[in-house]
Design an enzyme around this catalytic site. Structure first.
Site, short mmCIF file in Angstrom:
data_model
loop_
_atom_site.label_atom_id
_atom_site.label_comp_id
_atom_site.label_asym_id
_atom_site.label_seq_id
_atom_site.Cartn_x
_atom_site.Cartn_y
_atom_site.Cartn_z
N GLU A 53 34.94 -15.61 35.28
CA GLU A 53 34.19 -15.51 36.53
C GLU A 53 33.45 -14.17 36.53
O GLU A 53 33.98 -13.16 36.03
CB GLU A 53 35.19 -15.54 37.70
CG GLU A 53 34.64 -15.18 39.07
CD GLU A 53 35.74 -14.91 40.10
OE1 GLU A 53 36.84 -14.46 39.72
OE2 GLU A 53 35.49 -15.18 41.30
N ASN A 113 28.97 -17.11 44.36
CA ASN A 113 29.77 -16.81 43.18
C ASN A 113 29.68 -18.07 42.33
O ASN A 113 30.28 -19.09 42.69
CB ASN A 113 31.22 -16.50 43.59
CG ASN A 113 32.07 -16.03 42.44
OD1 ASN A 113 31.73 -16.28 41.27
ND2 ASN A 113 33.18 -15.39 42.76
N LYS A 130 31.28 -21.34 43.92
CA LYS A 130 32.67 -21.19 44.36
C LYS A 130 32.83 -21.57 45.83
O LYS A 130 32.14 -21.04 46.71
CB LYS A 130 33.12 -19.75 44.15
CG LYS A 130 34.60 -19.48 44.45
CD LYS A 130 34.94 -18.05 44.05
CE LYS A 130 36.39 -17.71 44.23
NZ LYS A 130 36.65 -16.31 43.78
N GLU A 149 34.80 -10.98 48.94
CA GLU A 149 33.99 -12.14 48.55
C GLU A 149 33.39 -12.82 49.77
O GLU A 149 32.29 -13.36 49.68
CB GLU A 149 34.82 -13.13 47.73
CG GLU A 149 35.22 -12.58 46.36
CD GLU A 149 35.77 -13.64 45.45
OE1 GLU A 149 36.95 -13.53 45.07
OE2 GLU A 149 35.05 -14.58 45.12
N CYS A 175 38.12 -19.28 39.96
CA CYS A 175 39.18 -18.41 40.45
C CYS A 175 40.06 -18.99 41.57
O CYS A 175 40.87 -19.85 41.33
CB CYS A 175 38.61 -17.05 40.83
SG CYS A 175 39.90 -15.81 40.79
N ASN A 200 39.22 -13.62 38.18
CA ASN A 200 39.52 -12.18 38.28
C ASN A 200 40.65 -12.08 39.29
O ASN A 200 40.39 -12.28 40.48
CB ASN A 200 38.33 -11.39 38.82
CG ASN A 200 37.18 -11.24 37.86
OD1 ASN A 200 36.93 -10.17 37.33
ND2 ASN A 200 36.44 -12.31 37.62
N1 ING Z 1 40.77 -13.65 43.00
C1 ING Z 1 42.10 -13.93 43.38
C2 ING Z 1 42.57 -15.32 43.01
O1 ING Z 1 42.53 -16.25 43.79
C3 ING Z 1 43.81 -13.85 45.07
C4 ING Z 1 42.36 -13.63 44.82
C5 ING Z 1 44.77 -13.19 44.29
C6 ING Z 1 44.20 -14.70 46.05
C7 ING Z 1 46.12 -13.43 44.54
C8 ING Z 1 45.56 -14.95 46.30
C9 ING Z 1 46.51 -14.29 45.55
O2 ING Z 1 43.05 -15.44 41.90
C10 ING Z 1 39.63 -14.34 43.16
N2 ING Z 1 38.53 -13.79 42.63
O3 ING Z 1 39.59 -15.40 43.77
#
Ligand code: ING
Length: 319
Positions: A53, A113, A130, A149, A175, A200
């Site tokens: 991503e 995204n 996204k 985001e 993601c 990410n």
């Molecule tokens: N990053 C993370 C993901 O969904 C996140 C945000 C991390 C959400 C951990 C919930 C828990 O993997 C992105 N870019 O969506």
């Protein structure tokens, strides 16, 4: 007569995990790193390579920015463009398709995204924007880093398409989409055989410090694989997931790039949090068994009971 769907349809696929991308790193540098892995993928017989991503810049939603010219410096206004032309050219020369995640700004000013799917002839056969944007829209200075985001991107407006390309039915996600069962099921209902995505994922949950409920770090990787293994199994599809990983601008991003079979088994797993290519021979015919037995949707699903899933957004508890 053998079931034609059981004739092996092997697609050799690579997940090209990338290590940190510094804020100061150029797109040319990112493309050069991708070219190194693309050439390795060619040596290993890949027909498709999945990049992460937002693979052309650092993960900029970790910062609150008020100058939209600064924000727009992270976006692409056309694709391919001067920065990515070398990637398109080399992939076409090597006859390798690829998934590329990047920040898209449309001519009429919408920001997404985005990811594209390019086939072995170098043609963009699909685009995805996204849909599930995690984090928050306003600056939350008490966090160790932001996850904005919802500030910088609009939710995707293309839905979850799938494409017949490169010998199979392919779909894309990005993601956070991978955490939502609806992502897999919508594409499963379109017969997806391989779902490719980049991510990410910070190793610590910025919001944990806000809710003073620190989530143990080991759960990050557990949840990362849990959701994709479940999605793969419950929709009998391959899943290829590629991380942007490592310690990037003060933020640790998990690795764990992997290739998951329709059985839910991880068949290839990255070991590092740096640039690393993992490869697997993916027989798309392996999807058939699940789609015709346990998850033969037309035989077993009872949609008359599922209405809330698409008609109600949040939870409504009993009185
Ligand atoms: N990053 C993370 C993901 O969904 C996140 C945000 C991390 C959400 C951990 C919930 C828990 O993997 C992105 N870019 O969506």
């Amino acid at each position: 007569m053998a079931n034609s769907k059981l004739v092996p349809r092997i697609m050799t696929v690579g997940a090209a995990q990338m290590g940190p991308i510094a804020r100061s790193e150029t797109r040319a540098s990112c493309v050069e790193r991708m070219l190194v892995m693309l050439r390795e993928a060619a040596r290993k017989g890949c027909q498709l390579v999945v990049f992460p991503e937002l693979a052309l810049t650092t993960f900029f939603p970790r910062w609150y920015m008020t100058d939209w010219r600064e924000v727009d410096a992270f976006f692409e206004t056309e694709m391919p463009n001067a920065a990515t032309a070398p990637l398109f050219a080399e992939a076409k020369r090597l006859k390798i398709g690829f998934y590329l995640g990047y920040a898209e700004k449309t001519p009429d000013g919408h920001r997404f995204n985005t990811a594209i799917l390019v086939d072995t002839q170098g043609a963009i056969v699909g685009k995805y924007r996204k849909i599930h944007l995690p984090g928050h829209a306003e600056n939350e200075p008490q966090r160790p880093f932001q996850h904005l985001e919802k500030r910088y991107f609009e939710p995707g407006d293309i839905g979850f398409p799938v494409w017949r390309t490169m010998g199979g039915i392919l779909g894309m996600a990005i993601c956070n989409d991978r955490r939502w069962p609806e992502t897999y099921r919508v594409m499963g209902l379109k017969g997806v055989e391989m779902l490719v995505l980049g991510y990410n994922t910070p190793a610590i949950n910025g919001s944990a410090l806000v809710h003073s409920a620190p989530e143990p770090e080991h759960l990050r990787q557990f949840h990362n694989h849990l959701v994709m293994q479940a999605g793969a199994y419950q929709n009998s599809t391959w899943v290829v997931a590629t991380a942007k990983a490592g310690f990037e601008e003060g933020c640790s991003l998990i690795g764990g790039s992997c290739i998951i079979a329709p059985t839910g088994e991880i068949v290839a797993l990255a070991r590092s949090v740096a640039d690393e290519l993992i490869v697997a021979d993916c027989d798309l015919s392996l999807c058939t068994y699940g789609k015709e037995t346990v998850f033969a949707f037309s035989k077993h699903r009872r949609i008359e009971h599922y209405g809330l899933i698409a008609s109600q957004t949040g939870t409504i508890e009993p009185a």
